[in-house]
Design an enzyme around this catalytic site. Structure first.
Site, short mmCIF file in Angstrom:
data_model
loop_
_atom_site.label_atom_id
_atom_site.label_comp_id
_atom_site.label_asym_id
_atom_site.label_seq_id
_atom_site.Cartn_x
_atom_site.Cartn_y
_atom_site.Cartn_z
N CYS A 74 46.10 28.08 36.89
CA CYS A 74 46.93 29.28 37.05
C CYS A 74 48.25 29.17 36.29
CB CYS A 74 47.13 29.58 38.53
SG CYS A 74 47.51 31.32 38.86
N LEU A 75 49.38 28.97 36.95
CA LEU A 75 50.65 28.82 36.26
C LEU A 75 50.62 27.59 35.36
CD1 LEU A 75 53.54 30.00 35.94
CD2 LEU A 75 54.26 28.52 37.83
N GLY B 123 50.01 37.36 37.90
CA GLY B 123 50.55 38.58 37.32
C GLY B 123 50.90 38.42 35.85
N HIS C 142 41.32 30.04 40.56
CA HIS C 142 41.51 28.99 41.56
C HIS C 142 40.19 28.37 42.00
CE1 HIS C 142 45.85 29.34 42.45
NE2 HIS C 142 45.67 30.56 41.97
N GLU D 218 39.72 25.78 43.70
CA GLU D 218 39.82 25.16 45.02
C GLU D 218 39.66 26.15 46.16
OE1 GLU D 218 43.42 27.34 44.93
OE2 GLU D 218 42.48 26.14 43.37
#
Length: 370
Positions: free
Chosen positions: A258-259, A302, A344, A346
């Site tokens: 993600c980030l 986002g 994600h 997880e």
């Protein structure tokens, strides 16, 4: 069911649009943030405690919220991270044996302002058309002008660094100290279940604060490095980007989610951008371009990686694509032991389609040892 006169509340968007609702419990005041929506039918407790949602007003599209209560083991961080909750029907009673608190009690314990009885279908349709934007939920319904003025002063999510708000202040350890693999994880908003997944694969993890240096992380002599998920715009994370550059410079195994995925792209000179709405839900379709298989994934972001710039970078390749809008969902480096995904693995909100990515990380570490 509680029968009581509930106070009116308001949701005010930065463009002046107003939605009415009622406050949940006895909370009063105002809460500001970027309004966004999650399409998941379940998992509200995990959503509320996910550090990636820091500073956001969460609209839940499922019609009923709270009907299975909350359970102390099903959290992604130590407390609630969303700025406020907006829902249609709020369940004060719950019917799950494992639950230890009602959602109302959980929200009150965390001092979170929440409103219900909002026309969430109309609200989501409006956000879809007009994009994510700042907003405020408030019980101060008699002074809209003051709310509008205060809302106008709030910064946009674009350019906002939030990792420092949710990261650990001091390093800490997870897992068995005698495990086969040592993983250095940079916490820019890490979820607990990521750490559980790594620990279950015979990893001992040292979690470092967001502003740690590569030298500090490397001093622990880890077998691999991990860049976590997190909130806000990735571009201001200069320290994390520098860490990624140094990990790659020294050709160490690296995995980002993600980030962390966006930070890896930025470390390679590929830009990111703020999306119109973002992806937030538990059934997002992704195609693995390496295997040709489809995956049902959990997503919460986002911002996204610039696809054209990534395709033009000779050292990078796209490994996964989001099938709804063709955005980048995964990448790998051709010349380094590094890969990342925008979603994600997880989360496992039902399907476990993406859990193989943790195994791939371990395999990459084994290959680097050989």
């Amino acid at each position: 069911m509680k029968y009581q006169i509930r106070k009116k509340a308001i949701l005010l968007l930065e463009d002046g649009t107003v939605f009415w609702g009622k406050v949940i419990g006895d909370q009063e005041g105002s809460s500001f943030g970027e309004v966004c929506f999650n399409t998941g039918m379940t998992g509200y407790q995990e959503i509320f405690t996910d550090p990636s949602y820091y500073g956001q007003l969460m609209v839940t599209t499922n019609a009923h919220i709270g009907n299975y209560g909350t359970y102390s083991e099903e959290v992604e961080s130590e407390d609630i991270k969303i700025a406020g909750l907006i829902c249609k029907n709020f369940s004060y009673n719950y019917s799950r044996d494992k639950a230890d608190l009602s959602l109302e009690e959980f929200l009150k314990k965390n001092n979170l302002l929440a409103i219900s009885d909002v026309d969430t279908r109309a609200l989501v349709a409006y956000i879809r058309d007009n994009g994510a934007m700042n907003a405020v939920i408030s019980t101060k319904i008699d002074d809209l002008d003051a709310l509008k003025k205060e809302l106008a002063d709030k910064p946009s999510m674009k350019g906002l660094e939030l990792a420092s708000k949710v990261s650990t202040k001091e390093p800490y350890f997870i897992g068995n100290a005698n495990a086969t693999y040592k993983i250095a994880a940079l916490d820019i908003g890490i979820k607990k279940n990521i750490l559980r997944n790594l620990a279950s694969r015979d990893c001992y993890i040292k979690v470092f604060p967001y502003n740690s240096t590569y030298e500090q992380m490397n001093e622990w002599n880890p077998n691999g490095y991990f860049l976590s998920n997190g909130p806000g715009d990735p571009e201001p994370l200069s320290e994390a980007i520098e860490v990624a550059k140094n990990i790659l410079k020294n050709d160490k195994p690296l995995f980002g989610i993600c980030l962390g995925h966006q930070v890896i792209a930025l470390a390679n000179g590929v830009s990111t951008y703020k999306m119109h709405n973002g992806h937030r839900g538990i059934n997002h379709p992704v195609k693995n371009l390496v295997t040709g298989k489809g995956e049902v994934t959990s997503q919460n972001h986002g911002f996204a990686v610039n696809k054209e710039e990534l395709e033009a970078n000779k050292n990078l390749e796209i490994t996964h694509l989001h099938l709804n809008d063709d955005t980048v969902a995964g990448l790998r480096m051709k010349n380094k032991n590094c890969f990342s995904v925008q979603y994600h693995p997880e989360a496992s909100p039902g399907p476990h389609d993406a859990s193989y990515l943790f195994d791939q990380f371990i395999e990459n570490i084994n290959q680097s040892k050989a």
